[in-house]
Design a protein around this motif. Sequence first.
Motif, PDB file in Angstrom:
ATOM      1  N   SER A   1       6.450   2.496  39.406  1.00 33.01           N
ATOM      2  CA  SER A   1       7.709   2.133  38.751  1.00 33.01           C
ATOM      3  C   SER A   1       8.716   1.569  39.766  1.00 33.01           C
ATOM      4  CB  SER A   1       8.288   3.372  38.057  1.00 33.01           C
ATOM      5  OG  SER A   1       9.527   3.062  37.477  1.00 33.01           O
ATOM      6  N   ALA A   2       8.844   2.252  40.902  1.00 33.33           N
ATOM      7  CA  ALA A   2       9.807   1.800  41.923  1.00 33.33           C
ATOM      8  C   ALA A   2       9.385   0.451  42.506  1.00 33.33           C
ATOM      9  CB  ALA A   2       9.917   2.848  43.029  1.00 33.33           C
ATOM     10  N   LEU A   3       8.091   0.265  42.720  1.00 32.16           N
ATOM     11  CA  LEU A   3       7.609  -1.020  43.245  1.00 32.16           C
ATOM     12  C   LEU A   3       7.934  -2.145  42.280  1.00 32.16           C
ATOM     13  CD1 LEU A   3       4.156   0.145  44.663  1.00 32.16           C
ATOM     14  CD2 LEU A   3       5.972  -0.929  46.002  1.00 32.16           C
TER      15      LEU A   3
ATOM     16  N   GLY B   1      15.748   6.621  44.447  1.00 32.44           N
ATOM     17  CA  GLY B   1      16.367   6.764  43.133  1.00 32.44           C
ATOM     18  C   GLY B   1      17.447   5.718  42.949  1.00 32.44           C
ATOM     19  N   ASP B   2      18.649   6.175  42.600  1.00 36.95           N
ATOM     20  CA  ASP B   2      19.761   5.241  42.399  1.00 36.95           C
ATOM     21  C   ASP B   2      20.517   4.939  43.692  1.00 36.95           C
ATOM     22  OD1 ASP B   2      19.249   5.097  39.707  1.00 36.95           O
ATOM     23  OD2 ASP B   2      20.552   6.800  39.221  1.00 36.95           O
ATOM     24  N   ARG B   3      20.185   5.642  44.752  1.00 39.90           N
ATOM     25  CA  ARG B   3      20.949   5.487  45.995  1.00 39.90           C
ATOM     26  C   ARG B   3      20.346   4.381  46.869  1.00 39.90           C
ATOM     27  NH1 ARG B   3      21.764  10.240  50.512  1.00 39.90           N
ATOM     28  NH2 ARG B   3      23.337   9.170  51.771  1.00 39.90           N
ATOM     29  N   VAL B   4      21.188   3.422  47.198  1.00 35.42           N
ATOM     30  CA  VAL B   4      20.762   2.310  48.055  1.00 35.42           C
ATOM     31  C   VAL B   4      21.659   2.315  49.293  1.00 35.42           C
ATOM     32  CG1 VAL B   4      20.437  -0.192  48.236  1.00 35.42           C
ATOM     33  CG2 VAL B   4      20.112   0.945  46.031  1.00 35.42           C
ATOM     34  N   VAL B   5      21.053   2.300  50.457  1.00 39.25           N
ATOM     35  CA  VAL B   5      21.823   2.322  51.703  1.00 39.25           C
ATOM     36  C   VAL B   5      21.466   1.078  52.513  1.00 39.25           C
ATOM     37  CG1 VAL B   5      22.124   3.568  53.879  1.00 39.25           C
ATOM     38  CG2 VAL B   5      22.012   4.835  51.755  1.00 39.25           C
ATOM     39  N   SER B   6      22.483   0.300  52.842  1.00 44.53           N
ATOM     40  CA  SER B   6      22.252  -0.911  53.645  1.00 44.53           C
ATOM     41  C   SER B   6      22.129  -0.530  55.118  1.00 44.53           C
ATOM     42  CB  SER B   6      23.432  -1.868  53.470  1.00 44.53           C
ATOM     43  OG  SER B   6      24.590  -1.308  54.078  1.00 44.53           O
ATOM     44  N   TYR B   7      21.749  -1.515  55.928  1.00 40.17           N
ATOM     45  CA  TYR B   7      21.633  -1.239  57.363  1.00 40.17           C
ATOM     46  C   TYR B   7      22.985  -0.852  57.971  1.00 40.17           C
ATOM     47  CZ  TYR B   7      16.712  -2.026  58.006  1.00 40.17           C
ATOM     48  OH  TYR B   7      15.345  -1.866  57.963  1.00 40.17           O
ATOM     49  N   ARG B   8      24.050  -1.523  57.516  1.00 36.73           N
ATOM     50  CA  ARG B   8      25.373  -1.164  58.041  1.00 36.73           C
ATOM     51  C   ARG B   8      25.717   0.276  57.675  1.00 36.73           C
ATOM     52  NH1 ARG B   8      28.529  -4.860  55.560  1.00 36.73           N
ATOM     53  NH2 ARG B   8      28.701  -3.448  53.801  1.00 36.73           N
ATOM     54  N   GLU B   9      25.444   0.643  56.405  1.00 37.93           N
ATOM     55  CA  GLU B   9      25.754   2.008  55.960  1.00 37.93           C
ATOM     56  C   GLU B   9      24.864   3.041  56.661  1.00 37.93           C
ATOM     57  OE1 GLU B   9      27.158   0.923  51.396  1.00 37.93           O
ATOM     58  OE2 GLU B   9      25.029   1.054  51.902  1.00 37.93           O
ATOM     59  N   LEU B  10      23.626   2.661  56.891  1.00 39.78           N
ATOM     60  CA  LEU B  10      22.721   3.594  57.571  1.00 39.78           C
ATOM     61  C   LEU B  10      23.184   3.833  59.003  1.00 39.78           C
ATOM     62  CD1 LEU B  10      20.133   5.286  57.603  1.00 39.78           C
ATOM     63  CD2 LEU B  10      18.853   3.225  58.165  1.00 39.78           C
TER      64      LEU B  10
ATOM     65  N   PHE C   1       9.133   8.960  34.019  1.00 37.90           N
ATOM     66  CA  PHE C   1       9.613  10.111  34.785  1.00 37.90           C
ATOM     67  C   PHE C   1      10.573   9.712  35.910  1.00 37.90           C
ATOM     68  CE2 PHE C   1       5.278  11.579  33.375  1.00 37.90           C
ATOM     69  CZ  PHE C   1       5.766  12.395  32.353  1.00 37.90           C
ATOM     70  N   ASP C   2      11.081   8.493  35.870  1.00 41.80           N
ATOM     71  CA  ASP C   2      11.928   8.007  36.965  1.00 41.80           C
ATOM     72  C   ASP C   2      13.125   8.907  37.242  1.00 41.80           C
ATOM     73  OD1 ASP C   2      10.331   5.899  37.484  1.00 41.80           O
ATOM     74  OD2 ASP C   2      11.712   4.329  36.845  1.00 41.80           O
ATOM     75  N   ARG C   3      13.693   9.467  36.181  1.00 43.06           N
ATOM     76  CA  ARG C   3      14.928  10.237  36.366  1.00 43.06           C
ATOM     77  C   ARG C   3      14.706  11.750  36.308  1.00 43.06           C
ATOM     78  NH1 ARG C   3      18.995   7.052  36.906  1.00 43.06           N
ATOM     79  NH2 ARG C   3      18.714   4.874  36.356  1.00 43.06           N
ATOM     80  N   VAL C   4      13.456  12.140  36.368  1.00 43.46           N
ATOM     81  CA  VAL C   4      13.152  13.572  36.338  1.00 43.46           C
ATOM     82  C   VAL C   4      13.454  14.190  37.699  1.00 43.46           C
ATOM     83  CG1 VAL C   4      11.246  15.227  36.266  1.00 43.46           C
ATOM     84  CG2 VAL C   4      11.443  13.472  34.502  1.00 43.46           C
ATOM     85  N   VAL C   5      14.320  15.181  37.691  1.00 42.91           N
ATOM     86  CA  VAL C   5      14.612  15.912  38.919  1.00 42.91           C
ATOM     87  C   VAL C   5      14.090  17.346  38.789  1.00 42.91           C
ATOM     88  CG1 VAL C   5      16.436  16.777  40.441  1.00 42.91           C
ATOM     89  CG2 VAL C   5      16.628  14.498  39.437  1.00 42.91           C
ATOM     90  N   THR C   6      14.382  17.960  37.643  1.00 39.89           N
ATOM     91  CA  THR C   6      13.983  19.364  37.457  1.00 39.89           C
ATOM     92  C   THR C   6      12.847  19.453  36.439  1.00 39.89           C
ATOM     93  OG1 THR C   6      15.525  19.702  35.639  1.00 39.89           O
ATOM     94  CG2 THR C   6      16.367  20.083  37.869  1.00 39.89           C
TER      95      THR C   6
END
Lengths: 90, 502
Positions: free
Chosen positions: B229-231, B28-37, A61-66
């Motif tokens: 999963s993220a971990l 998710g797919d968005r990664v923000v570095s300290y500089r960007e933050l 479900f990693d990419r589930v948004v809706t």
Amino acid sequence: MPLTNDAVRELICRVFSLPTTFKFTPELRPAFVPGWDSFGWMSIMMEIEAILSREIPIGLFDRVVTVDDFCNVVVEFSRQPTSKSDDFAA
Amino acid sequence: MTSQLETVFESIFIHAERRPGHPALIAGDRVVSYRELKELVASIAGGLRQSGVQTGERICVETHDPIDHFAASVAVMLHGGTSVALPNDSAESYEAVLNDAQPRLVITNGVRRFEVHKLSNARSAEELLSVGERCPASLRQPSAEDIAMIYYTSGTSSGVRKGVLQSYRALSATGRYICEVMQLDENVVEYVASPIDNAFWFGRCRVLARVGGTALLSTGNLNPLNVLSALRQHGGNCIAGDTPIFVLFLHHMSARFRALGPQIRWAKVASQAMSIEDKRALQEHLPNARIIMNYGLTEAMRCCLLPFEDYPDKLGSVGRPSPGVSVRVVSDKRQVVLPGELGEIEVSGDNVASGYLNQEELWRSRFHDGWYATADLGYVDGDGFVFVLGRNDEAINVGGRKVAPNEVEVQLRKLIPGRRLGVFAIPDPARVLGDVVAMAIEGVEKPDFVWQEFRIHLFELMPSSNVPREAFLALELPMTTNGKVKRRVLSEMAAAGELIKL
């Protein structure tokens, strides 16, 4: 047996005790469905695992948004042969 | 050089210099570095300035994107405003907070859950970025008592949401000692498994920013599978969350959780009660982790800390008072009681909030002589460990002895497995003790015991004041949205003859 989108929606209604008139809009997110919190995720995942007799793999479900995304992912998962499940604990 | 009063924006600016490319936030797919933050925060702050927002004004933050949410909250503080998180649980509470906070502006983006027609002052994060300036030349140094944030309580016990004023003093003190006790370092990659509108969520993000670590954030509502999963995907080594998320892992995803266990170096359990059995199971699942549980309230954050490995014989407690925090237990007459005696828990220290927004009288009724009355029932043992047994206002007064209904329920659940039950007060039928304890079991099916015989057995297991005088069947137990038994409603149902007597 593979599930259909309608069957997954019916399952959602049953798990979260939603009225049959509940409106599934394309932009509806799980968080906006009454009762669909982290416990709700657990409840619906356990239902799906019971129906399909398979453990849901981490990452499914990693990419589930809706809710639509969720239905599509579950339908696709139900069509996969059992061996494709990459359970983390396996 | 870090000042004694370290603000979250100062932490971000420091690490933007020290380790600019290091990931600060991942969602998710968005990664923000300290500089960007740092740039994101400074630009939103610049947008607020250009929008005419004045220092000290309240700004609500309502974004479903966790990175924008954190950045916007910090930007409000950098600009000198007070950040208010909008609740996400119901349209009613959302409107109530808007009405109470009367914000100058609402920073929003993405999809709004509730259609509320009071958001003419809403500006999106993107909009603010488009008008925003770059980083200010120097960091703002607030005073310790300036109000940084307002978090609203859930209002479970009082029925009224209260806007709790959090000063820079409280935020800085709690951040400092949490890092010390957890022994966090810059290598931490933590999944923050808590709702975005929860004070714990922001607390974890600012603690991670303080040490220069990485926060993994949920992009929607919390899915336990996605946490694991993220971990796995990001090499996470820390999990922080409320007790229920850990209980889900332990009881429903044990094998998957255990498989991930060895890579976890830290775990932080928020303040809801966890059984000793679950605490031991958590240690077993996470063999390399320093596991810390805290007890606290929005009004007095992280009062006590319990590092499991340091005090294996005290796992039933919530730990000792945090550094710089004092805890005492008082009687109904506000006299300090002896170790082991039940009473109301009071807290004093830098972690205590500055008041309630628009409810000064209510705050004065809870805060006197430097002590905040938590309304929690508990005791301190001879070694200084604090034990919390439930809400003081839920305590059942049986002939002057206070009975914690939670404690009775825990024992009864072991004896009546598989049935949901609740403990509540009924008037003593003999009119001697005032109130006595009663129990309601959910469902229509009678349990497989004779109540009077069962009751006699209970006297061997618990103090006589705790033994239910009556037992009932309830078709459906009245529960709050948080899964807590509505005891007063049960008392009313019993009085109205709506429960079936066993």
